[in-house]
Enzyme design. Structure first.
Site, PDB file in Angstrom:
ATOM      1  N   ASP A 169      37.724  24.424  48.226  1.00  0.00           N
ATOM      2  CA  ASP A 169      37.589  24.412  46.770  1.00  0.00           C
ATOM      3  C   ASP A 169      38.735  25.139  46.069  1.00  0.00           C
ATOM      4  O   ASP A 169      39.370  24.590  45.169  1.00  0.00           O
ATOM      5  CB  ASP A 169      36.251  25.040  46.360  1.00  0.00           C
ATOM      6  CG  ASP A 169      35.068  24.233  46.861  1.00  0.00           C
ATOM      7  OD1 ASP A 169      35.285  23.094  47.305  1.00  0.00           O
ATOM      8  OD2 ASP A 169      33.935  24.736  46.815  1.00  0.00           O
ATOM      9  N   ARG A 216      29.348  38.757  45.329  1.00  0.00           N
ATOM     10  CA  ARG A 216      29.856  38.098  44.124  1.00  0.00           C
ATOM     11  C   ARG A 216      30.119  39.063  42.963  1.00  0.00           C
ATOM     12  O   ARG A 216      31.179  38.979  42.338  1.00  0.00           O
ATOM     13  CB  ARG A 216      28.905  36.968  43.693  1.00  0.00           C
ATOM     14  CG  ARG A 216      28.860  35.810  44.683  1.00  0.00           C
ATOM     15  CD  ARG A 216      30.255  35.214  44.871  1.00  0.00           C
ATOM     16  NE  ARG A 216      30.266  34.111  45.821  1.00  0.00           N
ATOM     17  CZ  ARG A 216      30.852  34.144  46.996  1.00  0.00           C
ATOM     18  NH1 ARG A 216      31.455  35.247  47.406  1.00  0.00           N
ATOM     19  NH2 ARG A 216      30.850  33.086  47.788  1.00  0.00           N
ATOM     20  N   SER A 235      29.953  24.148  54.193  1.00  0.00           N
ATOM     21  CA  SER A 235      30.413  25.167  53.251  1.00  0.00           C
ATOM     22  C   SER A 235      29.983  26.513  53.808  1.00  0.00           C
ATOM     23  O   SER A 235      28.792  26.741  54.046  1.00  0.00           O
ATOM     24  CB  SER A 235      29.780  24.932  51.876  1.00  0.00           C
ATOM     25  OG  SER A 235      30.146  25.964  50.982  1.00  0.00           O
ATOM     26  N   ASP A 278      26.001  30.939  42.875  1.00  0.00           N
ATOM     27  CA  ASP A 278      27.164  31.830  42.842  1.00  0.00           C
ATOM     28  C   ASP A 278      27.860  31.844  41.488  1.00  0.00           C
ATOM     29  O   ASP A 278      28.367  32.863  41.048  1.00  0.00           O
ATOM     30  CB  ASP A 278      28.174  31.427  43.927  1.00  0.00           C
ATOM     31  CG  ASP A 278      27.696  31.786  45.317  1.00  0.00           C
ATOM     32  OD1 ASP A 278      26.649  32.442  45.416  1.00  0.00           O
ATOM     33  OD2 ASP A 278      28.357  31.416  46.293  1.00  0.00           O
TER      34      ASP A 278
END
Length: 496
Positions: free
Chosen positions: A109, A190, A271, A219
């Protein structure tokens, strides 16, 4: 006499050759090399069609040779790529931003996001990577990859100590587990990464930050709520909510067209998120709930079936609810978790396959490997069973559910979580001692408890002794405690 010089040219950026001023480049729909080198000779190709080295013939004194006004070689791929040249120096396809700091992992990504940001916002892109204990291979060659994608620089910061002290340990002390299984491995990192992102944006005078979170995941909420809390004036760019890419397959195609190497293929597109605390797996065959995870999907923990046939005993020492030692050896927070990760992984400890509720409303499936964390949560819970009374444990457990929900929802800097953390710190002041656990083929079970603040009294609890509690005391207690039940029972016996 002439000489041949080679220049590494990133044609998609409009950058000058080494030693040349930007004004010497003709920036247009067609690619033009520096006037000094080729006197405005235009190549018969658009920017997106050229990659590799461009060669120019230069005279011995450094001036261009009029007899050799040609490009000796330009390497072109067989496919046509998206044209970043559509972006002017003043504005991108979607607007203009001066400078964006991108949370960069080097994965699929974020690799494609770099050229996309430059093309769509006409901006400088600075990549930031937080070292949160991911696989060391993920950091190798990261700077070269970021710059090859079009970033002006890569900033890497070691965040491991901060992650453990300020995020993992508070969650551990609170007993925060999301929906019965998830130990919040990604959710805890995060807000830390987003906090660092905000600080770097201030340092480099950026007007925006960007992330590679998908529009269907939680996220994105964790990242952006942190930005809102720490610097609401920053613009947040989330490409997955803006671009035409609709799948990971599309992202791979985009990467290939822009000559950006990515560590996945269409054959295997899990992922993953790896940090000091856990490794997560999502996507690919896991999206079909009838599929059991393939054995080779796991990258950290040994299959419990292949784990040693002999159990291993590990003693974990705690002070005020936080772990400080393993088998009597005092360790730093990062070293302690790393040590338990190694021990737990070789016994197949910490594998979880679960269906969870994402913040955006849909359910998703995640497979997690959390070897050291599973050992610590088990040990901490068992020690609390020894040092906390019933009422305190019930209140703490109820708050732990809300605490986990806040962390999962990205509300780390919410005053409610901070206030709950103060409660957790106070209530675990006496959670000091040690717990020994047995690890065997994926399982973790406790074998012994020790604490100077133990509420367990053998002289009271023993069936054989105990002068403080007389057996006859139980009759009066049971009568008083059960009085409401006795009354209801008597009412039912009354004649109608």
């Amino acid at each position: 006499m002439v000489q041949l010089k080679s220049f590494s040219l990133c044609l998609s950026t409009g950058l000058p050759f080494p030693g040349q001023k930007r004004s010497s480049i003709l920036y247009h729909d067609k690619v033009c090399c520096a006037r000094k080198f080729l006197s405005g000779y235009q190549l018969g190709a658009r920017t997106g069609e050229l990659h590799g080295n461009v060669y120019a013939v230069i005279s011995k004194d450094g001036s261009d040779s009029r007899a050799h006004k040609q490009v000796v070689r330009a390497v072109s791929p067989s496919y046509k790529v998206s044209e970043i040249s559509e972006t002017s120096k003043d504005k991108g396809l979607r607007g203009k931003l001066n400078k964006i700091v991108l949370a960069y992992s080097g994965g699929l990504d974020t690799s494609v996001i770099v050229p996309w940001l430059r093309e769509n916002y006409g901006c400088e892109v600075i990549c930031f990577t937080g070292d949160v204990g991911q696989n060391i291979k993920e950091l190798e060659g990261l700077e070269a990859k970021a710059k090859a994608s079009g970033a002006s620089q890569l900033i890497v910061k070691d965040l491991k100590e901060e992650l453990v002290k300020d995020y993992i340990f508070p969650c551990l002390r609170a007993g925060a587990i999301y929906e019965r299984k998830y130990l919040l491995g990604t959710s805890m990192t995060r807000p830390l990464i987003a906090k660092a992102l905000v600080n770097i944006a201030k340092e480099v005078n950026a007007d925006a930050v960007a992330h590679g979170c998908t529009a269907k995941g939680s996220d994105q909420v964790c990242f952006e709520l942190t930005v809102y809390a720490l610097n609401p004036t920053l613009k947040v760019v989330a490409p997955w909510r803006e671009w035409d890419i609709r799948s990971r397959e599309d992202a791979i195609d985009y990467a290939l067209k822009h000559n950006v190497p990515v560590p996945v293929t269409k054959k295997s597109i899990y992922s993953r998120d790896w940090n000091l605390w856990h490794l997560s797996h999502e996507g690919d065959i896991l999206e079909d709930l009838t599929n059991e995870p393939e054995k080779d999907m796991y990258m950290w923990t040994l299959d419990p079936e292949d784990a040693p046939n002999k159990p291993e005993f590990v003693e974990i020492g705690f002070v005020s609810g936080l772990p400080v030692s393993v088998n009597g050896k005092v360790l730093t927070p990062v070293s302690l978790i790393s040590e338990l990760n190694q021990i737990g992984a070789r016994h197949g400890v910490g594998r979880v396959d679960m269906i969870e509720n994402r913040i955006v409303g849909m359910k998703g499936r995640g497979v997690y490997e959390t070897p050291g964390g599973t050992i610590l949560f088990t040990a901490a819970r068992e020690l609390e069973a020894l040092t906390l009374d019933r009422e305190t444990m019930q209140v703490k457990d109820s708050l732990a559910l809300k605490y986990a929900e806040l962390v999962f929802a990205g509300r780390w800097f919410d005053p409610l979580r901070e206030s709950m953390d103060a409660f957790m710190e106070k209530i675990t002041e006496t959670t000091t001692g040690s717990v020994t656990v047995k690890l065997y083929k994926g399982s973790v079970s406790v074998t012994s408890w020790k604490s100077p603040y133990s509420l367990y009294r053998r002289d009271i609890s023993s069936f054989e002794t105990g002068d403080m509690y007389r057996n006859s005391d139980a009759a009066g207690f049971t009568r008083v405690y059960g009085l409401p039940i006795w009354i209801r029972g008597a009412m039912r016996l009354r004649p109608q």
